[in-house]
Design an enzyme around this catalytic site. Structure first.
Site, PDB file in Angstrom:
ATOM      1  CB  SER A 153      66.165  77.360  75.632  1.00 20.50           C
ATOM      2  OG  SER A 153      65.869  76.733  74.498  1.00 20.50           O
ATOM      3  CE  LYS A 205      56.882  76.330  49.009  1.00 14.19           C
ATOM      4  NZ  LYS A 205      58.791  76.539  49.134  1.00 14.19           N
TER       5      LYS A 205
END
Length: 326
Positions: A153, A205
């Protein structure tokens, strides 16, 4: 009269006993205080001794490092553990080490010895960009990534910036993908009978709140963020590896799978099989290896671990984990 005298005598004896007991207890408390003071004093003395010893031997260690760097050598930089801010494999530490190695005129070649499962795409990207920039500035000094146990990764992201990548035949290589994990506690909250109250000033949010049901549009949006990060990862690997990648016929190359070093060689993810000592001796031609890895002091490591632990627990409490290259 005799009885009164006996009573007074008894009371006097009892008073003396209490005074004696009080004096004994007071003496014990004072002794404990003195013991604590002496304990603090000796601890402080030990600390000052160790601090003085460190200050005395640090110049000697620096002298030894300078002596080792007096001849042509291979510079070694460790990329070990999770790649994240405040960790040993942070962009700040790795980039500082890289600059020091490149700036040393005795550096003949640089090895990035990688043993990492990945981590932050931001930190990995910083290091990737700096490796390529420094390579362009110092064309005579080659950079070799050497993967030991694992280079996956974000760690492979960094490796792809090197001139060449080496690995052991059993190393784990690849995992070109992005992940972000969280938890969902909606059903648990309902079973327990707890009502979640959250107040926001934006429509989305709290879209990662693990205590609220997922919404299709928010899930789609979050997936687009991960897809964008994945595309950036793929583009960087392609730019770094070029035609060496066997993309044709291997659509799984960027799927997040991980391969052994031997398999990675066939896919063009690595160039050759070999260790750090092999690369230093046979490829760079300077068997003397000097470690340029920036080392934190024990106090710095403790402070960073404490800060990272607090931040991690806050993130877990909020049910949020940002994109991670894994």
């Amino acid at each position: 009269m005799a009885d009164e005298w006996k009573t007074a005598s008894a009371e006097g004896a009892e008073g003396k006993s209490w005074k004696l007991l009080e004096a004994t207890l007071l003496a014990g408390v004072q002794e404990q205080r003195r013991a604590r003071r002496w304990g603090i004093f000796f601890k402080l003395l030990t600390f000052l001794y160790l601090f003085g010893a460190l200050a005395l031997f640090s110049p000697m260690l620096d002298f030894q490092k300078s002596a080792a760097r007096s001849a042509s050598h291979t510079a070694l930089i460790e990329v070990r553990g999770v790649i994240a801010d405040q960790e040993s494999a942070s962009a700040d530490n790795i980039v500082s080490s890289l600059r020091a190695a490149f700036e040393d005129p005795k550096t003949k070649g640089i090895i990035l010895r990688i043993n990492s499962p990945g981590g932050s795409p931001v930190q990995s990207g910083y290091i990737y960009d700096e490796v390529r920039r420094l390579r362009a500035e110092h064309a005579a000094v080659k950079v070799y990534a050497v993967i030991t146990d694992i280079g996956a990764s974000g760690a492979y992201y960094i490796a792809s910036a090197a001139d060449e990548i080496y690995a052991d035949k059993s190393s784990l290589v690849g995992s070109i993908g992005v992940t972000a994990a969280s938890f969902g506690f909606v059903d648990v909250m309902q079973k327990v009978g707890v009502e979640r109250r959250v107040y926001t000033s934006g429509e989305h949010k709290a879209f990662l709140d693990p205590f609220q049901p997922q919404k299709a549009d928010e899930t789609q949006f979050w997936q687009s963020v991960l897809n964008t990060t994945h595309r950036q990862f793929i583009d960087s690997v392609k730019q770094g590896r070029g035609d060496r990648l066997k993309v044709e016929g291997h659509p799984e190359l960027f799927s997040g799978l991980v391969w052994s070093g031997e398999q990675a060689l066939a896919l063009g993810l690595v160039d050759k099989l070999g260790s750090s000592s092999y690369v230093a001796r046979e490829v760079i031609g300077a068997k003397e290896i000097v470690d340029y890895t920036q080392q934190d002091t024990p106090f710095d490591r403790f402070a960073k671990k404490l800060g990272a632990s607090v931040a991690e627990h806050v993130a877990i409490w909020a049910g949020f984990s940002g994109p991670t290259l894994r």
